[in-house]
Scaffold this motif. Structure first.
Motif, PDB file in Angstrom:
ATOM      1  N   THR A 341     -14.048  23.632  67.940  1.00 53.08           N
ATOM      2  CA  THR A 341     -15.367  24.413  68.679  1.00 53.08           C
ATOM      3  C   THR A 341     -15.008  25.410  69.662  1.00 53.08           C
ATOM      4  OG1 THR A 341     -16.613  22.383  67.451  1.00 53.08           O
ATOM      5  CG2 THR A 341     -17.633  23.746  69.233  1.00 53.08           C
ATOM      6  N   LEU A 342     -15.500  26.415  69.587  1.00 52.40           N
ATOM      7  CA  LEU A 342     -15.321  27.437  71.039  1.00 52.40           C
ATOM      8  C   LEU A 342     -16.769  27.726  71.215  1.00 52.40           C
ATOM      9  CD1 LEU A 342     -12.366  29.662  70.013  1.00 52.40           C
ATOM     10  CD2 LEU A 342     -12.308  27.563  71.113  1.00 52.40           C
ATOM     11  N   ARG A 343     -17.350  27.599  72.361  1.00 56.05           N
ATOM     12  CA  ARG A 343     -18.547  27.731  72.838  1.00 56.05           C
ATOM     13  C   ARG A 343     -18.466  28.404  74.336  1.00 56.05           C
ATOM     14  NH1 ARG A 343     -19.871  26.983  68.550  1.00 56.05           N
ATOM     15  NH2 ARG A 343     -21.030  25.532  67.582  1.00 56.05           N
ATOM     16  N   GLU A 344     -19.294  30.020  74.141  1.00 46.61           N
ATOM     17  CA  GLU A 344     -19.249  30.413  75.309  1.00 46.61           C
ATOM     18  C   GLU A 344     -18.198  30.525  76.555  1.00 46.61           C
ATOM     19  OE1 GLU A 344     -22.797  29.113  77.428  1.00 46.61           O
ATOM     20  OE2 GLU A 344     -24.045  29.718  75.761  1.00 46.61           O
ATOM     21  N   LEU A 345     -17.102  30.793  75.809  1.00 40.49           N
ATOM     22  CA  LEU A 345     -15.639  30.628  76.142  1.00 40.49           C
ATOM     23  C   LEU A 345     -15.312  31.609  76.919  1.00 40.49           C
ATOM     24  CD1 LEU A 345     -13.059  28.632  76.604  1.00 40.49           C
ATOM     25  CD2 LEU A 345     -12.297  29.816  74.584  1.00 40.49           C
ATOM     26  N   GLU A 346     -14.925  32.040  78.240  1.00 40.05           N
ATOM     27  CA  GLU A 346     -14.316  33.007  78.912  1.00 40.05           C
ATOM     28  C   GLU A 346     -13.030  32.573  79.586  1.00 40.05           C
ATOM     29  OE1 GLU A 346     -15.035  36.030  82.851  1.00 40.05           O
ATOM     30  OE2 GLU A 346     -16.673  34.302  82.401  1.00 40.05           O
ATOM     31  N   LEU A 347     -12.161  33.546  78.979  1.00 40.97           N
ATOM     32  CA  LEU A 347     -10.751  33.165  79.348  1.00 40.97           C
ATOM     33  C   LEU A 347     -10.081  33.659  80.565  1.00 40.97           C
ATOM     34  CD1 LEU A 347      -9.270  34.200  75.779  1.00 40.97           C
ATOM     35  CD2 LEU A 347     -10.098  31.982  76.465  1.00 40.97           C
ATOM     36  N   ALA A 348      -9.046  33.290  81.119  1.00 38.79           N
ATOM     37  CA  ALA A 348      -8.337  33.443  82.275  1.00 38.79           C
ATOM     38  C   ALA A 348      -8.100  34.784  82.570  1.00 38.79           C
ATOM     39  CB  ALA A 348      -7.000  32.751  82.645  1.00 38.79           C
ATOM     40  N   HIS A 349      -7.839  35.666  81.775  1.00 42.97           N
ATOM     41  CA  HIS A 349      -7.819  37.086  81.924  1.00 42.97           C
ATOM     42  C   HIS A 349      -8.749  38.010  81.550  1.00 42.97           C
ATOM     43  CE1 HIS A 349      -3.901  35.960  83.212  1.00 42.97           C
ATOM     44  NE2 HIS A 349      -3.463  35.478  82.227  1.00 42.97           N
ATOM     45  N   VAL A 389     -12.102  29.998  82.269  1.00 40.23           N
ATOM     46  CA  VAL A 389     -13.212  30.346  83.385  1.00 40.23           C
ATOM     47  C   VAL A 389     -14.416  29.662  83.318  1.00 40.23           C
ATOM     48  CG1 VAL A 389     -14.003  32.362  84.957  1.00 40.23           C
ATOM     49  CG2 VAL A 389     -11.744  32.485  83.789  1.00 40.23           C
ATOM     50  N   SER A 390     -14.899  29.763  82.041  1.00 39.87           N
ATOM     51  CA  SER A 390     -16.044  28.681  81.811  1.00 39.87           C
ATOM     52  C   SER A 390     -16.376  28.627  80.162  1.00 39.87           C
ATOM     53  CB  SER A 390     -17.138  29.701  82.336  1.00 39.87           C
ATOM     54  OG  SER A 390     -17.385  30.930  81.437  1.00 39.87           O
ATOM     55  N   GLY A 391     -17.149  27.681  79.847  1.00 35.76           N
ATOM     56  CA  GLY A 391     -17.316  27.422  78.332  1.00 35.76           C
ATOM     57  C   GLY A 391     -16.185  26.041  78.096  1.00 35.76           C
ATOM     58  N   GLU A 392     -16.459  26.098  76.594  1.00 33.82           N
ATOM     59  CA  GLU A 392     -15.531  24.845  76.429  1.00 33.82           C
ATOM     60  C   GLU A 392     -14.663  25.292  75.024  1.00 33.82           C
ATOM     61  OE1 GLU A 392     -17.519  21.890  73.763  1.00 33.82           O
ATOM     62  OE2 GLU A 392     -19.329  22.715  74.611  1.00 33.82           O
ATOM     63  N   THR A 519      -7.705  32.691  55.195  1.00 37.98           N
ATOM     64  CA  THR A 519      -9.219  32.455  54.780  1.00 37.98           C
ATOM     65  C   THR A 519     -10.277  33.178  55.327  1.00 37.98           C
ATOM     66  OG1 THR A 519      -9.383  30.419  55.755  1.00 37.98           O
ATOM     67  CG2 THR A 519      -8.893  30.133  53.591  1.00 37.98           C
ATOM     68  N   ARG A 520      -9.852  33.372  56.834  1.00 43.87           N
ATOM     69  CA  ARG A 520     -10.674  34.091  57.481  1.00 43.87           C
ATOM     70  C   ARG A 520      -9.780  34.963  58.552  1.00 43.87           C
ATOM     71  NH1 ARG A 520     -14.327  29.658  60.762  1.00 43.87           N
ATOM     72  NH2 ARG A 520     -15.071  31.472  61.622  1.00 43.87           N
ATOM     73  N   ARG A 521     -10.443  36.048  59.170  1.00 43.93           N
ATOM     74  CA  ARG A 521      -9.597  36.946  59.966  1.00 43.93           C
ATOM     75  C   ARG A 521     -10.454  37.061  61.417  1.00 43.93           C
ATOM     76  NH1 ARG A 521      -7.745  42.421  56.783  1.00 43.93           N
ATOM     77  NH2 ARG A 521      -6.344  41.408  55.112  1.00 43.93           N
ATOM     78  N   LEU A 522      -9.753  36.870  62.396  1.00 44.72           N
ATOM     79  CA  LEU A 522     -10.473  37.002  63.685  1.00 44.72           C
ATOM     80  C   LEU A 522      -9.828  38.090  64.483  1.00 44.72           C
ATOM     81  CD1 LEU A 522     -10.909  33.424  64.683  1.00 44.72           C
ATOM     82  CD2 LEU A 522     -12.770  34.640  63.622  1.00 44.72           C
ATOM     83  N   LEU A 523     -10.623  38.757  65.037  1.00 47.00           N
ATOM     84  CA  LEU A 523     -10.090  39.977  65.839  1.00 47.00           C
ATOM     85  C   LEU A 523     -10.612  39.966  67.205  1.00 47.00           C
ATOM     86  CD1 LEU A 523      -8.846  42.972  65.830  1.00 47.00           C
ATOM     87  CD2 LEU A 523     -11.123  43.818  65.549  1.00 47.00           C
ATOM     88  N   MET A 524      -9.514  40.212  68.202  1.00 50.98           N
ATOM     89  CA  MET A 524      -9.550  40.158  69.584  1.00 50.98           C
ATOM     90  C   MET A 524      -9.565  41.454  69.945  1.00 50.98           C
ATOM     91  SD  MET A 524     -10.034  38.232  72.129  1.00 50.98           S
ATOM     92  CE  MET A 524      -9.432  36.744  72.032  1.00 50.98           C
ATOM     93  N   GLU A 525     -10.512  42.221  70.310  1.00 51.26           N
ATOM     94  CA  GLU A 525     -10.743  43.679  70.611  1.00 51.26           C
ATOM     95  C   GLU A 525     -11.673  43.655  71.861  1.00 51.26           C
ATOM     96  OE1 GLU A 525     -10.852  47.306  67.925  1.00 51.26           O
ATOM     97  OE2 GLU A 525     -12.493  46.147  67.873  1.00 51.26           O
ATOM     98  N   GLU A 526     -11.282  44.634  72.693  1.00 52.69           N
ATOM     99  CA  GLU A 526     -12.036  44.904  73.821  1.00 52.69           C
ATOM    100  C   GLU A 526     -12.581  43.653  74.739  1.00 52.69           C
ATOM    101  OE1 GLU A 526     -14.857  47.697  72.597  1.00 52.69           O
ATOM    102  OE2 GLU A 526     -13.368  49.105  72.379  1.00 52.69           O
ATOM    103  N   GLY A 527     -11.610  42.662  74.756  1.00 49.43           N
ATOM    104  CA  GLY A 527     -12.065  41.403  75.328  1.00 49.43           C
ATOM    105  C   GLY A 527     -12.970  40.527  74.517  1.00 49.43           C
ATOM    106  N   GLU A 528     -13.362  40.696  73.370  1.00 54.96           N
ATOM    107  CA  GLU A 528     -14.206  39.783  72.596  1.00 54.96           C
ATOM    108  C   GLU A 528     -13.669  39.479  71.290  1.00 54.96           C
ATOM    109  OE1 GLU A 528     -18.269  40.958  71.944  1.00 54.96           O
ATOM    110  OE2 GLU A 528     -18.476  41.923  74.009  1.00 54.96           O
TER     111      GLU A 528
END
Length: 541
Positions: A341-349, A389-392, A519-528
């Motif tokens: 589970t990822l919730r309102e997660l803000e990463l270090a960079h 930084v925040s979230g879980e 089964t699923r694709r997740l795209l990390m783009e422009e910080g999201e």
């Protein structure tokens, strides 16, 4: 004269005496050649010998034309300006001085005929997707993947006759790979490329297979090579079966011959004991029988030895296609069970997962995005190596993370000892039985981690993580195919096919990713981080 490379009686060994080549004879002509082979077979070493970075113990390497070499590990001084990295700083400075009105002779000598050096440099950068990188920026301001392309741009500007590329797509995202593919596909001179990237190798004109210190040539690209190799291996396996059958037949005939000779000896002894013929005749008959028996035995023993030799030759032609087996029941995750589970997660960079993410059951996730987008940061955060930084970021099952650097093992410990660190409750016999599934059998399990080849190190690291206690029901891999040869990639694909837990794989090797049954694709783009559908392609337009 067209560019060419000729190796004659080429021999090379490392400082500790380990041989790499012993009398290698081969040559490369115009066009694009894919140089393939197992990790540790000497591909990078051969490129360095051709480039003059290593000296042979014996034999010669002759190269017709200027050589450009892109090594596997590109390191550039981060303080260099881009024009310095491209090798045009002096000509560019002289050109600017002339344009400013300084007519000193040395400026004209420096520029020579290269009056369009800036335009060519910017065009080369643009072709490789580096149009946003100015010539006055520093290398430290570009990403690792961009620095590889920058080094390639410098080579293209030099216009060498011979271009040597060693794993050029390592650490390149899909955008950068496409630029590289275009550059390779339009290269007009002689090129030798070492790579595990199928798409890149499908752009070559011929394939050179380096194995056991010698090269076998195949016409066509990597797909054609695989087809030809499959036909060869089928024929080789058929020869093994024929040779095994012949060996069994020769063993039976030798046994039958020994029985026949023993029967003849008993009959001769009986005749001698009963004295049915004159003694002189019986001695002559006995000597003749012994000579005949000796020839008979030698004939069958020679046939048996020849059969064994034919079998050895046939077995030698069959390649080791051992597969990794990790069908561990305790890694299984039932459908519907919450895994992550990822919730309102803000990463270090700065990257974030605002909408949240839930992973259930044995899902297989492809995590894609450009270099520097935050994929590795996300995986390290999930693994607990980085604080958000925040979230879980909450994992609901045991997880393991395989990083790009493969720095999980202790180099001073053996493979078995490293696995024992992750599974302290397992007995030595249980560890060795399970290591056999990862192709570490017998003495191989006692090798120190520091002495392993790239492919072996990857297998050992994967074994340590997969055999850990508790068993991982979520496995995260970061760029797993970097620096793996094709055989190791196939082994990894087979291993992951039998893994029954949830999987997250970050990477740019799309053929490999798709082979895993994503089964699923997740795209990390422009910080999201967001989910994309297969119809959108690897990256949305």
């Amino acid at each position: 004269m067209s560019a060419s490379i000729t190796c004659t009686s080429l021999s090379f060994a490392w400082a500790d005496g380990t041989p790499v080549f012993d009398g290698l004879d081969t040559s490369f002509g115009p066009g694009r050649t894919g140089l393939v082979g197992a990790n540790g077979s000497g591909k990078s070493t051969l490129l360095k010998l051709i480039a003059g970075q290593l000296s042979p113990v014996d034999g010669v390497v002759r190269v017709s034309g200027e050589v450009g070499h892109l090594p596997q590990n590109v390191t550039l001084d981060t303080a260099l300006r881009v024009d310095q990295a491209l090798g045009i700083a002096a000509r560019r400075a002289a050109l600017h001085a002339i344009e400013a009105g300084d007519a000193a002779e040395e400026h004209f000598e420096t520029v020579g005929d290269d009056w369009d050096v800036e335009e060519r440099a910017l065009a080369a950068l643009g072709e490789l997707g580096l149009g946003h990188v100015g010539l006055d920026r520093t290398v430290g301001e570009v990403s690792g993947g961009e620095s590889v392309l920058l080094r390639l741009a410098a080579l293209l500007l030099r216009r060498p006759d011979v271009l040597l590329l060693d794993e050029p797509t390592n650490n390149l995202d899909l955008y950068a790979r496409r630029r590289l593919y275009t550059a390779v596909g339009t290269w007009p001179g002689l090129m030798v490329v070492v790579s595990h990237d199928r798409e890149l190798l499908d752009l070559v004109d011929q394939t050179a297979d380096l194995r056991s210190g010698s090269i076998t040539w195949y016409g066509g690209n990597f797909s054609a090579y695989e087809e030809a190799l499959a036909v060869e291996q089928e024929a080789a396996e058929r020869l093994v079966r024929v040779a095994e059958s012949d060996l069994r037949r020769q063993k039976r005939e030798l046994t039958d011959a020994q029985v026949t000779l023993a029967r003849r000896r008993r009959y001769g002894q009986k005749m001698y004991d009963t004295k049915r013929e004159p003694r002189a005749v019986m001695r002559l008959r006995k000597r003749s029988a012994q000579e005949s028996a000796g020839k008979y035995r030698i004939l069958h023993e020679e046939k048996l030895a020849e059969a064994r030799e034919r079998l050895d030759d046939a077995v030698e032609a069959v390649r080791d296609d051992d597969v990794i087996r990790v069908d561990l029941p305790c890694t299984a995750v039932p459908p519907g069970r919450s895994v992550l589970t990822l919730r309102e997660l803000e990463l270090a960079h700065g990257a974030r997962v605002e909408r949240g993410l839930d992973l259930h059951g044995p899902e297989r996730i492809a995590l894609i995005g450009r270099n520097g987008a935050g994929k590795t940061t996300l995986l390290r955060t999930i693994a607990g190596e980085l604080e958000p930084v925040s979230g879980e970021a909450t994992a609901h099952v045991p997880l393991r993370f395989l990083p790009q650097r493969l720095d999980v093992l202790d180099g001073g410990l053996s493979v078995a000892e490293n696995v024992a660190r992750f599974a302290p409750g397992a007995t030595p016999n249980r560890i060795r039985a399970r290591l056999a599934r990862f192709l570490f059998r017998g003495a191989r399990a006692d090798q120190e981690a520091a002495t392993l080849s790239g492919g072996e190190l990857f297998r050992a690291t994967l074994a340590a993580l997969m055999l850990a206690e508790p068993a991982p029901q979520l496995l995260m891999l970061d760029e797993p195919t970097n620096n793996l040869d094709m055989a190791s990639v196939r082994q990894l694909t087979t291993a992951l096919a039998s893994y029954r837990g949830a999987l997250i794989v970050a990477g740019h090797d799309m053929p490999f990713m798709e082979s895993l049954g994503i089964t699923r694709r997740l795209l990390m783009e422009e910080g999201e981080l967001r989910e994309i559908t297969p119809e959108a392609g690897p990256y949305p337009a």
